[in-house]
Write a protein that holds these residues in place. Structure first.
Motif, PDB file in Angstrom:
ATOM      1  N   LYS A 640       0.892  -1.160   0.000  1.00 42.27           N
ATOM      2  CA  LYS A 640       0.000   0.000   0.000  1.00 42.27           C
ATOM      3  C   LYS A 640       0.933   1.213   0.000  1.00 42.27           C
ATOM      4  O   LYS A 640       1.626   1.466   0.996  1.00 42.27           O
ATOM      5  CB  LYS A 640      -0.896   0.057   1.241  1.00 42.27           C
ATOM      6  N   LEU A 674      -0.931   2.087   8.394  1.00 40.23           N
ATOM      7  CA  LEU A 674      -2.093   1.230   8.578  1.00 40.23           C
ATOM      8  C   LEU A 674      -1.958   0.349   9.819  1.00 40.23           C
ATOM      9  O   LEU A 674      -2.967  -0.106  10.366  1.00 40.23           O
ATOM     10  CB  LEU A 674      -2.306   0.364   7.341  1.00 40.23           C
ATOM     11  N   VAL A 681      -4.064  -4.831   9.209  1.00 43.21           N
ATOM     12  CA  VAL A 681      -3.871  -3.900   8.103  1.00 43.21           C
ATOM     13  C   VAL A 681      -5.092  -3.938   7.189  1.00 43.21           C
ATOM     14  O   VAL A 681      -5.475  -5.003   6.687  1.00 43.21           O
ATOM     15  CB  VAL A 681      -2.595  -4.256   7.307  1.00 43.21           C
ATOM     16  N   VAL A 685      -6.808   1.303   0.713  1.00 46.19           N
ATOM     17  CA  VAL A 685      -6.423   2.712   0.731  1.00 46.19           C
ATOM     18  C   VAL A 685      -6.947   3.296  -0.569  1.00 46.19           C
ATOM     19  O   VAL A 685      -6.374   3.092  -1.633  1.00 46.19           O
ATOM     20  CB  VAL A 685      -4.899   2.887   0.829  1.00 46.19           C
ATOM     21  N   THR A 700      -9.229   5.431   4.015  1.00 48.67           N
ATOM     22  CA  THR A 700      -9.501   4.061   3.579  1.00 48.67           C
ATOM     23  C   THR A 700     -10.996   3.878   3.337  1.00 48.67           C
ATOM     24  O   THR A 700     -11.830   4.585   3.896  1.00 48.67           O
ATOM     25  CB  THR A 700      -9.030   3.043   4.626  1.00 48.67           C
ATOM     26  N   MET A 713      -9.891   4.636   8.295  1.00 51.44           N
ATOM     27  CA  MET A 713      -8.737   5.374   8.779  1.00 51.44           C
ATOM     28  C   MET A 713      -8.597   6.655   7.967  1.00 51.44           C
ATOM     29  O   MET A 713      -8.754   6.656   6.746  1.00 51.44           O
ATOM     30  CB  MET A 713      -7.466   4.532   8.672  1.00 51.44           C
TER      31      MET A 713
END
Length: 720
Positions: A640, A674, A681, A685, A700, A713
């Motif tokens: 990510k 993350l 995790v 994203v 996210t 997040m």
């Protein structure tokens, strides 16, 4: 007090909690433990009911699908370790711990009509069976008294939900078992004939002791509560759990998050129950059969309702993006588990919400409880245990989605300490009617051209019934959704959109990118909307592009230039049919001329069993910033990241021919970010924006709480 005033109060409390470091103690997640570590060969594992040893150093959870109990060493609470899995002959349903022994209710039923079960005594140190006692039926909840001399077991003899209408009666009837630890005797307590609903077929659900050795018992389908003298087995009180009437709730599973519905006389149908003191207890109103009561209540031993949360849990879940819209018509957030723990001078009530995957935390005041915060949990939290001597709380989250490529069941650990609440990171305000601005599945973002910290975002097809543009104040802590503008076509809510990207048009409106799916009649297209969200122009992808279609289309859009010089750049998520492996298109479109083109962007090589693709594109300064990610979650997630490409290289060639390949530079690995929330995790994203001050913001996508924990997040990576 009106419900809107209550919610305004909840907002103020949350903002105070998250804004004043050191001013108060808050719970924050400090660790997550994947229960598959204890049973690596099991296809499916689950943590359901959880207990802690007296010293708070070991957790034991029941694992029904794996057929045993798991042990987690939390000597270092921030780094839980697998401590073993113990197979049992049957299906463990619940566990409680007294001293150095665990007492496990195990279902051994051949069928619904021939229920059976046993109480298994496990020596914790050796992880071996010390004794087994026949219970005469199918056990559900297990609890022990404060002195550690008595065990109570709710023998549910559960109904077959697929038989007829799934209702009562379905014999044999349930009952309660008292187990004397010293005498090793089993005593049956009959509760037949007490409930107004299905009294001949009681289905005991959950038991808890107070300090006077009294047992409070819920009978969920019977919508009844019973109080039993634990010393004599005598029933000392019984009464209905009553009904609730709710307004300002969402009753339609349409993704609109419209909290304007109502429901009347819903039976509470409580699941978990916990004593608050020797006179009051709290119930989680799951509404499993005919219910949908969606909250929790505090009652006294006379059956008087002292408090009911009404729609508060629903509204708060909606404001933090966790509202399970697909359950709107029935049970909503579905409160299921409860824990009561005294930490210092404060007694806290913890309510697990199975469908929203939240833990609601309240402080007992002796009257109406005070909302404190919500905690993110794994998928479908069920059991939880307070460990006040270590300022800890642990939750068991039952769903295992590994066979579908998702994440497995987790145990999560939280600590009470001074500091700010780390969650939520994004919360919605109330609208003009005092109702929550419901949202989920944020899939694309762009920053205001002039106001630092001001962002606009869209959500994807999960809310296709009400596609919207959200205004976000990223300067607040947590960031706040301050407004919601519906995307409309001809004055009506637009349909057949899967919004994945948003860009400014330079005139107060936006360009939106929709990821098409021909099999669902959703077109691959761009939409030009004004400041009110009305679609003014629809631009279909050109034939040269659509001829190579797969379903992984537009995932982001950005703009360079202004007026007649504007160019829109669209990030395609994955390779289409005419792309070489590892090459994905960045497609260009010039609104003034209608000219299309593209360049190729090189993807990182994915790990075995995964794919890499693009999620977002943002033009800023001399670069275009691109989010690239794999499709993995939890321990399998590896890639990510944020890259940048020089604008000088973004020279599009015509579609259908050879495309130039741009070079990229790594800007930031998002995996450490993350992991910062101490959960697993997250996979998606999806959004990135750079504000007028040059600061980058990441969001996210929570998949609309559909086979997802619902966590969103939201964080800043600072200046770029």
């Amino acid at each position: 007090m009106s419900r809107s005033k209550i919610l305004v109060g909840l907002t103020a409390m949350l903002l105070a909690t998250t804004a004043n470091a050191g001013a108060a103690e808050t719970f924050n997640r400090i660790a997550s433990f994947a229960v598959a570590q204890n049973a690596p060969d099991a296809a499916v594992t689950s943590s359901e009911i959880i207990a802690a040893t007296d010293d708070g150093m070991m957790l034991i959870y029941s694992d029904s699908p794996a057929g045993g109990i798991g042990f987690v060493d939390i000597t270092d609470a921030k780094a839980p370790k697998p401590a073993g899995f113990m197979a049992l002959d049957g299906e463990p349903t619940s566990v409680t711990i007294v001293g150095d022994k665990a007492y496990v209710g195990v279902n051994t039923s051949e069928s619904y009509t021939m229920p059976s079960g046993k109480l298994v005594v496990v020596d914790i140190a050796s992880q071996s069976v010390e004794a087994e006692y026949d219970l005469g039926g199918q056990p559900d909840s297990v609890a022990h008294n404060a002195a550690g001399t008595l065990i109570a077991v709710a023998i549910e003899n559960e109904r077959d939900e697929d038989l007829g209408d799934g209702g009562l009666p379905q014999m044999p009837a349930g009952f309660v078992v008292m187990f004397d630890i010293a005498a090793k005797t089993v005593t049956k307590v009959e509760v037949t004939g007490l409930a107004e609903i299905g009294g001949e077929d009681p289905e005991p659900e959950f038991v808890d002791f107070n300090d006077n050795d009294e047992i409070v018992l819920t009978m969920q389908e019977n919508n009844a509560i019973v109080i039993i003298d634990g010393q004599t087995g005598a029933v000392t009180a019984h009464f209905s759990a009553g009904t609730v009437s709710l307004d300002r709730i969402d009753t339609k599973a349409d993704g609109a998050y419209a909290f304007t519905g109502s429901a009347t006389d819903l039976p509470r149908e409580p699941d978990a129950v916990q004593w608050l003191d020797n006179d009051r207890f709290v119930i989680a109103n799951e509404g499993d059969w005919n219910g949908g009561s969606r909250g929790f209540s505090i009652l006294n031993r006379a059956g008087e309702v002292l408090f009911d949360s009404g729609a508060d849990l629903e509204h708060y879940a909606a404001r933090v993006g966790h509202y399970p819209d697909k359950r709107a018509g029935k049970k909503g957030v579905e409160p299921e588990g409860l824990e009561v723990g005294r930490f210092g001078e404060n007694t806290y009530i913890f309510v697990t919400e199975e469908r929203s995957s939240l833990i609601a935390v309240y402080r007992d005041t002796g009257a109406a409880p005070e909302f404190v915060q919500v905690l993110p949990s794994g998928i479908s939290p069920e059991g939880l245990v307070a460990i006040p001597q270590r300022n800890l709380l642990a939750t068991a989250n039952e769903v295992d989605l590994r066979e579908e490529g998702g994440v497995g069941s987790h145990v999560m650990v939280y600590e009470l300490a001074e500091g700010v609440a780390q969650y939520p990171q994004l919360i919605a305000d109330l609208d003009a009617e005092g109702l929550p601005i419901g949202w989920s599945a944020i899939s694309g973002a762009v920053a205001d051209a002039e106001k630092p910290g001001m962002l606009y975002a869209v959500s994807d097809s999960f809310v296709s019934a009400a596609p919207a543009i959200y205004a976000i104040d990223a300067t607040a802590m947590p960031a706040r959704i301050t407004g919601k503008t519906l995307v409309t076509r001809g004055g009506e809510t637009a349909q057949k959109l899967d919004l994945e990207g948003i860009a400014l048009d330079g005139e107060g409106g936006f360009w939106l990118a929709s990821e098409g799916r021909t099999d669902r009649l959703i077109p691959h297209a761009l939409y030009h909307v004004d400041a009110d969200g009305e679609i003014k122009e629809e631009v279909a992808f050109p034939a040269e592009l659509l001829a190579q279609e797969i379903r992984f289309g537009a995932e982001g859009i950005t703009s360079t230039g202004r007026g007649d010089d504007m160019t829109l750049w669209i990030a395609m998520q994955r390779e289409w049919q005419d792309d070489a492996p590892g090459m994905v298109k960045l497609v260009s479109y010039k609104p003034a001329s209608g000219e299309w083109g593209a360049v190729h962007y090189p993807l990182e090589t994915p790990a075995d069993g995964s794919w890499n693709g693009l999620s977002e594109i943002v033009a800023h300064g001399e670069f275009v910033y691109i989010v690239e990610r794999d499709n993995q979650i939890g321990a399998k997630a590896q890639h990510k990241a944020l890259y940048r490409v020089s604008l000088a290289e973004m020279v599009a060639a015509p579609l259908g021919g050879e495309l130039p390949v741009v070079s990229k530079e790594l800007v930031r690995d998002f995996v450490p970010d993350l992991k910062a929330g101490n959960g697993y995790v997250l996979d998606k994203v999806e959004s990135f924006a750079i504000d007028a001050a040059g600061n980058g913001f990441v969001i996210t996508d929570n998949d609309g709480v559909d086979d997802s924990s619902g966590e969103t997040m939201f964080w800043s990576i600072g200046a770029l």
